[in-house]
Scaffold this motif. Structure first.
Motif, PDB file in Angstrom:
ATOM      1  N   SER A   8       0.825  -1.206   0.000  1.00 57.97           N
ATOM      2  CA  SER A   8       0.000   0.000   0.000  1.00 57.97           C
ATOM      3  C   SER A   8       0.861   1.259   0.000  1.00 57.97           C
ATOM      4  O   SER A   8       0.597   2.211  -0.748  1.00 57.97           O
ATOM      5  CB  SER A   8      -0.922   0.002   1.223  1.00 57.97           C
ATOM      6  N   GLY A 105      -5.732  -5.580  -2.873  1.00 55.26           N
ATOM      7  CA  GLY A 105      -7.053  -6.197  -2.789  1.00 55.26           C
ATOM      8  C   GLY A 105      -6.967  -7.717  -2.847  1.00 55.26           C
ATOM      9  O   GLY A 105      -7.682  -8.420  -2.122  1.00 55.26           O
ATOM     10  N   MET A 108      -5.934  -9.095   0.496  1.00 55.28           N
ATOM     11  CA  MET A 108      -7.067  -9.096   1.411  1.00 55.28           C
ATOM     12  C   MET A 108      -8.000 -10.265   1.128  1.00 55.28           C
ATOM     13  O   MET A 108      -8.562 -10.866   2.043  1.00 55.28           O
ATOM     14  CB  MET A 108      -7.829  -7.775   1.293  1.00 55.28           C
ATOM     15  N   TYR A 112      -8.834 -12.955   4.321  1.00 54.45           N
ATOM     16  CA  TYR A 112     -10.015 -12.494   5.039  1.00 54.45           C
ATOM     17  C   TYR A 112     -10.531 -13.578   6.001  1.00 54.45           C
ATOM     18  O   TYR A 112     -10.365 -14.771   5.774  1.00 54.45           O
ATOM     19  CB  TYR A 112     -11.136 -12.102   4.062  1.00 54.45           C
ATOM     20  N   ALA A 116     -17.260  -9.258   5.270  1.00 58.49           N
ATOM     21  CA  ALA A 116     -17.139  -7.838   4.943  1.00 58.49           C
ATOM     22  C   ALA A 116     -15.767  -7.548   4.329  1.00 58.49           C
ATOM     23  O   ALA A 116     -15.648  -6.785   3.363  1.00 58.49           O
ATOM     24  CB  ALA A 116     -17.358  -6.978   6.186  1.00 58.49           C
ATOM     25  N   MET A 117     -14.712  -8.178   4.864  1.00 60.86           N
ATOM     26  CA  MET A 117     -13.365  -7.984   4.329  1.00 60.86           C
ATOM     27  C   MET A 117     -13.199  -8.638   2.968  1.00 60.86           C
ATOM     28  O   MET A 117     -12.459  -8.141   2.121  1.00 60.86           O
ATOM     29  CB  MET A 117     -12.330  -8.532   5.314  1.00 60.86           C
ATOM     30  N   PHE A 119     -15.555  -8.730   0.741  1.00 58.97           N
ATOM     31  CA  PHE A 119     -16.169  -7.783  -0.183  1.00 58.97           C
ATOM     32  C   PHE A 119     -15.269  -6.571  -0.423  1.00 58.97           C
ATOM     33  O   PHE A 119     -15.110  -6.119  -1.557  1.00 58.97           O
ATOM     34  CB  PHE A 119     -17.523  -7.328   0.368  1.00 58.97           C
ATOM     35  N   VAL A 120     -14.665  -6.050   0.642  1.00 57.35           N
ATOM     36  CA  VAL A 120     -13.779  -4.889   0.501  1.00 57.35           C
ATOM     37  C   VAL A 120     -12.585  -5.229  -0.389  1.00 57.35           C
ATOM     38  O   VAL A 120     -12.233  -4.487  -1.311  1.00 57.35           O
ATOM     39  CB  VAL A 120     -13.304  -4.392   1.889  1.00 57.35           C
ATOM     40  N   GLY A 121     -11.940  -6.372  -0.120  1.00 57.85           N
ATOM     41  CA  GLY A 121     -10.804  -6.787  -0.933  1.00 57.85           C
ATOM     42  C   GLY A 121     -11.183  -7.014  -2.378  1.00 57.85           C
ATOM     43  O   GLY A 121     -10.460  -6.615  -3.307  1.00 57.85           O
ATOM     44  N   GLU A 123     -13.621  -5.625  -4.044  1.00 61.40           N
ATOM     45  CA  GLU A 123     -13.911  -4.362  -4.720  1.00 61.40           C
ATOM     46  C   GLU A 123     -12.647  -3.560  -4.989  1.00 61.40           C
ATOM     47  O   GLU A 123     -12.531  -2.914  -6.037  1.00 61.40           O
ATOM     48  CB  GLU A 123     -14.897  -3.544  -3.877  1.00 61.40           C
ATOM     49  N   ILE A 124     -11.685  -3.576  -4.071  1.00 59.97           N
ATOM     50  CA  ILE A 124     -10.416  -2.895  -4.331  1.00 59.97           C
ATOM     51  C   ILE A 124      -9.752  -3.498  -5.559  1.00 59.97           C
ATOM     52  O   ILE A 124      -9.249  -2.785  -6.438  1.00 59.97           O
ATOM     53  CB  ILE A 124      -9.489  -3.000  -3.107  1.00 59.97           C
ATOM     54  N   THR A 157     -21.092  -8.578  -8.622  1.00 55.78           N
ATOM     55  CA  THR A 157     -20.886  -8.080  -7.263  1.00 55.78           C
ATOM     56  C   THR A 157     -22.216  -7.956  -6.531  1.00 55.78           C
ATOM     57  O   THR A 157     -22.303  -8.215  -5.318  1.00 55.78           O
ATOM     58  CB  THR A 157     -20.175  -6.718  -7.294  1.00 55.78           C
TER      59      THR A 157
END
Length: 460
Positions: A8, A105, A108, A112, A116-117, A119-121, A123-124, A157
């Motif tokens: 990052s 992403g 992640m 995970y 929730a993580m 989904f976040v990973g 989407e990134i 998604t």
């Protein structure tokens, strides 16, 4: 966790280097940063389970292995970028930065421990890829690839997010272990909406790994996107997708296997036939690799259909073998396409005479894709089939072997073009130092893993 922080921060550093016009330093800094991240990742091996963010992410050996693989393959792809991005854009830093964010992403997704993580990973990773697919703004094919990928990606998604919501509604938690406890508790009567949520999650995840019948985006996106971006999508992104797929089914849904195994078995068979039969008719190498990627998704689904203690090891070995062959194949494609101006299979005619090293590297990659003995691809298929046979999926293995025989035709079509057909011209295809390093490393590792696979067979 350290590797995720390094990647990052590295992405931001690369962005600032681009801002100050330090173009010559972008690739070396990116590769050195990835090697540092790889070192941090490997250092976490066998350190025990390290939950972070209140247990939302979990850096166990599974996460460390797949994170390291994703980082290593990205580093190889970056080495191939020398001179490539300069030809298609003036904004080099953006390519490296967005790819690094996409890699973050992916990490992640393999680590995970909370939906929730995931989904976040996801989407990134996905949003970065939407941009990368259409980053050649003046190229119609690139624009079409980005639009198709964005529309179908957003649609899938929605399925995934709706599935997560239904699973949360039934179980009352996003945590994978708590979902597993809900599923395995004999006193619980599983709510029907949980099964609906599981089905929707399968749809979303199957799209992300490019398996049939949700594969329609793959050929057009692979063809329209810049070739190095396609290489990244077909290797790193696919590895992360399957690792995420395996983690949730292995951790949370194993007790419901009687419900989802018939669904995934049908998808696996369909994926194998669609990928291999359609690849037979392809005359362009990039689309051939796209349909080949679909068929390999079918083989990797074996590890989930035949879920067991050996699944993690089998999918890691297969993913490594497939990624090495893909990096080599796309590397050779870039050189040939630059020289000939086309990715048609005829462009490879006589390559053994104009550049024997490239022909040898691509031949080994094609043999590995086909699963020929003494290559890493053979070991990958062997362990996938062994995993399936251990769970008594005999007829599924028979179908896979039949498809593997079919696949030999289109892989050998490329080899025949290189060695038995005359080139249109006699100009030599020049290979830079970085390309020689990557192709040579891919070639050596593919053969070494095919001969001495024991170093990977007991990772998990």
């Amino acid at each position: 966790m350290s590797s995720l922080i390094v990647i990052s921060v590295l992405a931001i550093v690369i962005l600032y280097l681009g801002l100050f016009k330090v173009k010559s330093g972008l690739m070396p800094v990116a590769v050195l940063g990835l090697l540092l991240a790889l070192g941090f990742s490997v250092a976490e091996w066998n350190k025990g389970v390290s939950p972070i963010f209140s247990g939302m992410m979990l850096f166990d050996n599974f996460a460390v292995a797949f994170s390291s693989l994703c980082i290593g393959i990205t580093a190889l792809i970056f080495l191939l970028s020398r001179g490539y991005f300069e030809k298609i854009s003036q904004h080099l830093a953006e390519y490296y930065t967005i790819m690094l964010f996409s890699l973050a992403g992916c990490i992640m997704m393999v680590s995970y421990n909370n939906l929730a993580m995931l989904f976040v990973g996801l989407e990134i990773m996905s949003v970065s890829l939407y941009i990368l697919a259409g980053i050649k703004k003046k190229d119609f094919g690139s624009n079409e690839a980005a639009l198709k990928y964005f529309l179908m990606g957003a649609f899938s998604t929605g399925f995934l997010l709706f599935g997560i919501a239904l699973i949360y509604g039934a179980s009352g938690t996003f945590n994978l272990q708590e979902i597993a406890n809900y599923v395995s508790d004999p006193e619980n009567i599983i709510d029907p909406i949980f099964y609906a949520g599981l089905t929707l999650m399968i749809v979303g995840l199957v799209f992300k790994v490019g398996a049939a019948p949700f594969h329609f985006w793959t050929p057009d996106v692979y063809e329209g996107a810049p070739t190095l971006i396609t290489a990244f999508m077909s290797t790193v992104v696919k590895i992360a997708g399957f690792a995420a797929f395996l983690r949730i089914f292995q951790t949370s849904f194993a007790h419901l296997s009687t419900f989802w195994i018939p669904v995934l078995t049908t998808i696996t068979v369909l994926t194998l036939f669609v990928g291999n039969l359609t690849a037979l008719y392809q005359n362009h190498f990039k689309r051939l690799l796209a349909y080949s990627s679909i068929s390999h998704a079918g083989y990797m689904l074996f590890a989930i259909v035949a879920l067991g203690p050996a699944s993690s090891n089998a999918i890691f070995i297969y993913a490594l073998a497939y990624a090495l062959a893909s990096v080599v194949a796309f590397g050779v494609l870039i050189l040939v396409e630059t020289k000939k101006g086309s990715d048609a299979i005829e462009s490879f005619n006589g390559l053994s005479k104009t550049n024997p090293f490239l022909a040898l590297a691509l031949t080994v990659a094609m043999l590995s894709f086909a699963g020929i003995p003494l290559t890493a691809g053979f070991i990958g298929k062997f362990y996938m089939f062994s995993t399936a046979l251990s769970q008594s999926h005999i007829w599924l293995v028979a179908i896979a072997v039949l498809n593997a025989i079919v696949a030999m035709y289109y892989y050998f079509k490329v080899i025949i073009a290189m060695y038995f057909k005359e080139a249109d011209g006699v100009a030599e295809v020049k290979v830079s130092t970085f390309y020689r390093i990557v192709l040579g490393l891919g070639l050596v590792l593919t053969i070494l893993l095919g001969i001495y696979p024991s170093c990977l067979t007991t990772l998990f």
